[in-house]
Design a protein around this motif. Structure first.
Motif, mmCIF file in Angstrom:
data_model
loop_
_atom_site.group_PDB
_atom_site.id
_atom_site.type_symbol
_atom_site.label_atom_id
_atom_site.label_comp_id
_atom_site.label_asym_id
_atom_site.label_seq_id
_atom_site.Cartn_x
_atom_site.Cartn_y
_atom_site.Cartn_z
ATOM 1 N N ALA A 65 21.674 28.047 70.614
ATOM 2 C CA ALA A 65 20.581 28.067 71.735
ATOM 3 C C ALA A 65 21.451 27.056 72.736
ATOM 4 N N GLY A 66 22.683 26.537 72.365
ATOM 5 C CA GLY A 66 23.415 25.553 73.335
ATOM 6 C C GLY A 66 22.599 24.273 73.658
ATOM 7 N N THR A 67 22.392 23.780 72.475
ATOM 8 C CA THR A 67 21.763 22.299 72.517
ATOM 9 C C THR A 67 22.214 21.642 71.307
ATOM 10 N N TYR A 68 22.014 20.338 71.142
ATOM 11 C CA TYR A 68 22.512 19.542 69.975
ATOM 12 C C TYR A 68 21.356 19.505 68.953
ATOM 13 N N MET A 69 22.105 18.922 67.818
ATOM 14 C CA MET A 69 20.996 18.694 66.701
ATOM 15 C C MET A 69 21.758 17.360 66.034
ATOM 16 N N PRO A 70 21.295 16.282 66.291
ATOM 17 C CA PRO A 70 21.751 15.038 65.949
ATOM 18 C C PRO A 70 21.368 14.868 64.494
ATOM 19 N N VAL A 71 22.430 14.387 63.390
ATOM 20 C CA VAL A 71 22.248 14.329 62.014
ATOM 21 C C VAL A 71 22.831 12.949 61.499
ATOM 22 N N ILE A 72 22.269 12.298 60.578
ATOM 23 C CA ILE A 72 22.465 11.303 59.941
ATOM 24 C C ILE A 72 22.629 11.402 58.344
ATOM 25 N N ASN A 73 23.635 11.442 57.789
ATOM 26 C CA ASN A 73 23.830 11.522 56.397
ATOM 27 C C ASN A 73 24.398 10.503 55.466
ATOM 28 N N ILE A 74 23.512 10.121 54.359
ATOM 29 C CA ILE A 74 23.715 8.842 53.647
ATOM 30 C C ILE A 74 23.494 9.214 52.283
ATOM 31 N N TYR A 75 24.623 8.584 51.468
ATOM 32 C CA TYR A 75 24.384 8.537 50.181
ATOM 33 C C TYR A 75 25.326 7.398 49.590
ATOM 34 N N GLY A 76 25.311 7.219 48.214
ATOM 35 C CA GLY A 76 25.853 6.208 47.670
ATOM 36 C C GLY A 76 27.391 6.822 47.163
ATOM 37 N N ASN A 77 28.136 5.868 47.041
ATOM 38 C CA ASN A 77 29.737 6.378 46.662
ATOM 39 C C ASN A 77 29.786 6.810 45.211
ATOM 40 N N LEU A 78 28.684 6.518 44.154
ATOM 41 C CA LEU A 78 28.970 7.053 42.897
ATOM 42 C C LEU A 78 27.942 8.212 43.060
ATOM 43 N N LEU A 102 33.676 19.657 51.856
ATOM 44 C CA LEU A 102 32.997 18.446 52.312
ATOM 45 C C LEU A 102 33.212 18.326 53.694
ATOM 46 N N ILE A 103 34.405 18.372 53.949
ATOM 47 C CA ILE A 103 35.270 18.161 55.260
ATOM 48 C C ILE A 103 34.558 19.247 56.239
ATOM 49 N N GLU A 104 34.418 20.767 55.651
ATOM 50 C CA GLU A 104 34.263 21.716 56.536
ATOM 51 C C GLU A 104 32.772 21.643 56.799
ATOM 52 N N GLY A 105 31.916 20.985 55.907
ATOM 53 C CA GLY A 105 30.572 20.634 55.988
ATOM 54 C C GLY A 105 30.244 19.774 57.291
ATOM 55 N N ILE A 106 31.054 18.591 57.330
ATOM 56 C CA ILE A 106 30.968 17.684 58.516
ATOM 57 C C ILE A 106 31.525 18.486 59.773
ATOM 58 N N ASN A 107 32.395 19.051 59.708
ATOM 59 C CA ASN A 107 32.970 19.995 60.836
ATOM 60 C C ASN A 107 32.002 20.739 61.544
ATOM 61 N N HIS A 108 31.074 21.557 60.500
ATOM 62 C CA HIS A 108 30.073 22.504 60.900
ATOM 63 C C HIS A 108 29.261 21.865 61.909
ATOM 64 N N TRP A 109 28.689 20.389 61.518
ATOM 65 C CA TRP A 109 27.875 19.592 62.518
ATOM 66 C C TRP A 109 28.777 19.089 63.776
ATOM 67 N N ALA A 110 29.934 18.784 63.563
ATOM 68 C CA ALA A 110 30.985 18.523 64.635
ATOM 69 C C ALA A 110 30.631 19.752 65.790
ATOM 70 N N ARG A 111 30.855 20.928 65.184
ATOM 71 C CA ARG A 111 30.909 21.971 66.108
ATOM 72 C C ARG A 111 29.417 22.099 66.813
#
Length: 215
Positions: A65-78, A102-111
């Protein structure tokens, strides 16, 4: 209810579900907060058990749709041993394949959010370096100085990394909670609310609106 300020957040399976909803429903949600789970394109080819995550083609409706979807992703290192990304020790036996996913998942949201994508090679190059910040070391991503910070709350050290859209606004935020297993924390809720407070959506045009004020 202010329909311009509806958000989806969840933990564990709820994290996967909020990630899924962020990809599927920009007409409803202004931002999403998947926690206790990695982020990605939400692709599923069949229903998952008794839960309501139905098949999805992995195409972000916000991007379409040509818009953004802001996302915050949180979890523990363990939690799944996903942090730092360059030293992934989680579910996948093939270390490289798991980290790449994992990096591709982040890059999906970067795009989706028009942010600069992260090079897998740059991530792996952080390993064994001694000249990087604490945030880069423990999150496992190369981060600009104005895109990283440390928050200590309730005795827990949290490393925060931001990815900025091309207009300079942070629409992707990752937070690594140190020494934390698969468990939600009070600071997780605080960070979700603070992040969400900056975003709303025109549900008619689907425009994503950013407010830099205090809430």
């Amino acid at each position: 209810v202010d329909t311009s300020r509806v958000y989806a957040a969840g933990f564990s399976y709820g994290g996967f579900m909020s990630n899924f909803l962020g990809n599927k429903r920009p007409d409803l949600f202004a931002a999403v907060g998947p926690c206790g789970a990695p982020i990605g394109n939400g692709f599923v080819d069949k229903p998952i058990g008794p839960e309501p995550q139905t098949p999805f083609d992995g195409v972000s409706r916000a991007a379409a749709a040509g818009t953004y979807m802001p996302v915050i992703n949180i979890y523990g290192n363990l939690d799944g041993h996903r942090f730092p990304f360059y030293d992934y020790q989680g579910f996948f036996a093939d270390h490289g394949k798991g980290a790449k996913e994992l990096i591709e998942g982040i890059n999906h949201w970067a795009r989706v959010n028009h942010a600069k994508e992260i090079s897998f090679e740059d991530v792996m190059a952080l390993k064994d370096r001694n000249d990087i910040s604490e945030e880069e070391k423990y999150i496992g991503l190369p981060l600009e100085p104005d895109c990283r910070r440390t928050v200590i709350a309730d005795g827990i050290t949290n490393y925060v990394g931001d990815l900025k859209s091309e207009d300079g606004i942070t629409r992707i935020r990752l937070m690594c909670e140190m020494n934390m297993p698969h468990r939600p924390t009070p600071e997780m809720s605080r960070q979700l609310l603070e992040f969400f407070s900056h975003f709303s959506r025109n549900t008619q045009t689907l425009e994503s609106i950013y407010d830099d004020g205090e809430h």
